[in-house]
Write a protein that holds these residues in place. Structure first.
Motif, PDB file in Angstrom:
ATOM      1  N   UNK A  16       0.824  -1.213   0.000  1.00 49.26           N
ATOM      2  CA  UNK A  16       0.000   0.000   0.000  1.00 49.26           C
ATOM      3  C   UNK A  16       0.859   1.265   0.000  1.00 49.26           C
ATOM      4  N   UNK A  17       1.846   1.416   0.897  1.00 47.67           N
ATOM      5  CA  UNK A  17       2.675   2.627   0.821  1.00 47.67           C
ATOM      6  C   UNK A  17       3.481   2.717  -0.477  1.00 47.67           C
ATOM      7  N   UNK A  18       3.889   1.596  -1.043  1.00 47.39           N
ATOM      8  CA  UNK A  18       4.634   1.644  -2.306  1.00 47.39           C
ATOM      9  C   UNK A  18       3.738   2.104  -3.454  1.00 47.39           C
ATOM     10  N   UNK A  21       3.265   5.787  -3.120  1.00 45.19           N
ATOM     11  CA  UNK A  21       4.481   6.515  -3.476  1.00 45.19           C
ATOM     12  C   UNK A  21       4.717   6.508  -4.979  1.00 45.19           C
ATOM     13  N   UNK A  22       4.457   5.387  -5.628  1.00 45.09           N
ATOM     14  CA  UNK A  22       4.638   5.305  -7.082  1.00 45.09           C
ATOM     15  C   UNK A  22       3.684   6.253  -7.796  1.00 45.09           C
ATOM     16  N   UNK A  23       2.442   6.313  -7.355  1.00 49.08           N
ATOM     17  CA  UNK A  23       1.481   7.232  -7.964  1.00 49.08           C
ATOM     18  C   UNK A  23       1.925   8.684  -7.768  1.00 49.08           C
ATOM     19  N   UNK A  24       2.343   9.019  -6.559  1.00 49.59           N
ATOM     20  CA  UNK A  24       2.772  10.388  -6.281  1.00 49.59           C
ATOM     21  C   UNK A  24       4.005  10.785  -7.082  1.00 49.59           C
ATOM     22  N   UNK A  25       4.867   9.801  -7.384  1.00 48.81           N
ATOM     23  CA  UNK A  25       6.103  10.082  -8.121  1.00 48.81           C
ATOM     24  C   UNK A  25       5.889  10.189  -9.620  1.00 48.81           C
ATOM     25  N   UNK A  26       4.712   9.811 -10.111  1.00 49.39           N
ATOM     26  CA  UNK A  26       4.425   9.972 -11.532  1.00 49.39           C
ATOM     27  C   UNK A  26       4.454   8.718 -12.361  1.00 49.39           C
ATOM     28  N   UNK A  67      -7.105  -9.815  -4.870  1.00 53.66           N
ATOM     29  CA  UNK A  67      -7.219  -9.197  -3.546  1.00 53.66           C
ATOM     30  C   UNK A  67      -6.262  -8.012  -3.438  1.00 53.66           C
ATOM     31  N   UNK A  68      -5.018  -8.214  -3.865  1.00 51.75           N
ATOM     32  CA  UNK A  68      -4.029  -7.136  -3.808  1.00 51.75           C
ATOM     33  C   UNK A  68      -4.426  -5.975  -4.716  1.00 51.75           C
ATOM     34  N   UNK A  69      -4.874  -6.289  -5.931  1.00 52.01           N
ATOM     35  CA  UNK A  69      -5.288  -5.226  -6.859  1.00 52.01           C
ATOM     36  C   UNK A  69      -6.433  -4.401  -6.278  1.00 52.01           C
ATOM     37  N   UNK A  70      -7.369  -5.048  -5.622  1.00 49.30           N
ATOM     38  CA  UNK A  70      -8.497  -4.328  -5.024  1.00 49.30           C
ATOM     39  C   UNK A  70      -8.023  -3.391  -3.911  1.00 49.30           C
ATOM     40  N   UNK A  71      -7.131  -3.894  -3.056  1.00 51.81           N
ATOM     41  CA  UNK A  71      -6.639  -3.073  -1.950  1.00 51.81           C
ATOM     42  C   UNK A  71      -5.873  -1.861  -2.462  1.00 51.81           C
ATOM     43  N   UNK A  72      -5.015  -2.076  -3.468  1.00 57.16           N
ATOM     44  CA  UNK A  72      -4.195  -0.970  -3.973  1.00 57.16           C
ATOM     45  C   UNK A  72      -5.028   0.013  -4.796  1.00 57.16           C
ATOM     46  N   UNK A  73      -6.013  -0.490  -5.514  1.00 55.73           N
ATOM     47  CA  UNK A  73      -6.890   0.408  -6.274  1.00 55.73           C
ATOM     48  C   UNK A  73      -7.668   1.333  -5.345  1.00 55.73           C
ATOM     49  N   UNK A 272      13.936   2.607   1.875  1.00 53.35           N
ATOM     50  CA  UNK A 272      14.882   2.500   0.758  1.00 53.35           C
ATOM     51  C   UNK A 272      14.143   2.264  -0.547  1.00 53.35           C
ATOM     52  N   UNK A 273      13.128   1.448  -0.510  1.00 53.50           N
ATOM     53  CA  UNK A 273      12.348   1.178  -1.721  1.00 53.50           C
ATOM     54  C   UNK A 273      11.700   2.458  -2.245  1.00 53.50           C
TER      55      UNK A 273
END
Length: 288
Positions: A16-18, A21-26, A67-73, A272-273
Motif C-alpha cells: 500500500x505505501x509503495x 508513493x509510485x502514484x505520487x512520483x508519476x 485481492x491485492x489489486x483491489x486493496x491498492x486500487x 529505501x524502496x
C-alpha cells in the motif's frame, strides 16, 4: 512512454505505501505478480532464470492477485495495475471475468489483465485442471473473459467450456486490455491476436528478435489497432535508452530496483524502496 513500477515477493505491509508513493512520483502503473502455492517438489524449470532454478520463490509472501489489486486500487486514483502475469488456465474463466470486470468497473478501468500459462504442472494439479492442451484452454478463457466483461448477454461453446446465454454486472466502461506474457512463439502469436505483450526480461539482442517476431505475427494476424508492449530493459534507466525503446515501438517500460531472484526473504527496508522509486522518477520520468 509509460512507466510501470515493479515490486513483488516482499513484505505484504509494503504494497500500500509503495503504490501510493509510485502514484505520487508519476508512475503510470504497477505490476502485480501471481502465485497460488509452492510445491515441495517439481521437475519443472522456471523460464526466466539462467538455470531454471525456482528456489527464490519459496516462503515469499504472495498476496492473491485480485485481492491485492483491489486493496491498492482503493488507496490510489490514477495508478494502473498490470497483472504480471495471472496464471489463467488454472482458473475458472467465468470467475476471472467476474473478478476482472468488477475491479475495472469499480476503479475507473485501471486494470491491465496480463495473463500466461503456469510453468508448474503442480499448479494445474492443485486446481484440478489438466496440464495438457493448456494453450488451447487459455485461448478459450480469453474469449470468455472478453465476452462476459462486455455487460451484454454472451454464450460460448468450446472444447473445454460451455456457457449458455448469460451476462454479468457491473461491467467496465472500456474493454479490459488483455496482455500476454511469454517468449515462446505460441505466446507471441497469442499476444499478436490480443491487446499487448509483456516481456520477461533478457538482453537487447534477444528483445530485438522477440519484437521482430511479434511484428511479423501481428502482420500475419492482420492486427492494426492499439497495441501495448511492456518491456524490461537496461535501456529503461536512462533518457537516451528510453528514446531507443520508443523507436522500437515499446509503449511501457517495467522498472524495478532490486534483483527478485534472491533466495530468502526481502530485507530491503520500505524507506529505501520508496527512495529508489522516487530517485528514478526524478532522474528519468521527469526528463522524458
Amino acid at each position: 512512454m509509460r512507466f510501470t513500477y515493479a515490486e513483488a515477493m516482499t513484505d505484504s505491509s509494503y504494497y500500500i505505501p509503495l503504490a501510493k508513493a509510485a502514484e505520487a512520483a508519476g508512475y503510470h502503473g504497477m505490476t502485480l505478480a501471481d502465485s497460488v502455492a509452492y510445491p515441495a517438489e517439481s521437475d519443472a524449470k522456471y523460464p526466466y532464470t539462467p538455470d531454471g532454478n525456482r528456489e527464490f520463490l519459496e516462503d515469499k509472501e504472495m498476496i492473491e492477485t485480485f485481492v491485492l489489486a483491489s486493496a491498492l486500487s482503493a488507496v490510489t486514483t490514477t495508478l494502473r495495475f498490470n497483472f504480471f502475469v495471472l496464471k489463467l488456465p488454472i482458473r475458472p474463466p467465468a470467475l476471472v471475468a467476474k473478478q476482472a470486470g468488477s475491479l475495472a468497473a469499480m476503479f475507473d478501468n485501471r486494470l491491465g489483465l496480463g495473463v500466461g500459462t503456469s510453468p508448474w504442472p503442480e499448479d494445474y494439479d492443485l486446481m484440478g485442471v489438466p496440464f495438457a492442451r493448456r494453450g488451447k484452454r487459455m485461448d478459450e478463457c480469453i474469449d470468455i473473459i472478453r465476452g462476459l466483461t462486455t455487460g451484454e448477454y454472451f454464450e460460448y461453446h468450446g472444447e473445454f467450456y460451455d456457457i449458455e446465454k448469460t451476462k454479468m454486472s457491473p461491467a467496465p466502461t472500456k474493454p479490459i486490455p488483455i496482455l500476454i506474457g511469454g517468449h515462446a512463439d505460441a505466446a507471441l502469436r497469442r499476444a499478436a491476436r490480443n491487446d499487448g505483450w509483456m516481456h520477461g526480461g533478457g538482453g537487447p539482442e534477444e528483445l530485438d528478435e522477440l519484437l521482430a517476431k511479434l511484428a511479423r505475427y501481428r502482420a500475419e494476424a492482420g492486427s492494426t489497432g492499439d497495441f501495448e508492449i511492456h518491456v524490461i530493459s537496461a535501456d529503461a534507466y536512462t533518457a537516451d535508452g528510453i528514446k531507443r525503446l520508443e523507436d522500437k515501438g515499446v509503449t511501457d517500460v517495467i522498472v524495478g530496483f532490486r534483483l527478485p531472484y534472491i533466495v530468502g526473504r526481502d530485507t530491503e527496508p520500505l524507506d529505501d524502496k520508496i527512495r529508489n522509486l522516487e530517485r528514478f522518477a526524478e532522474k528519468v520520468i521527469s526528463k522524458v
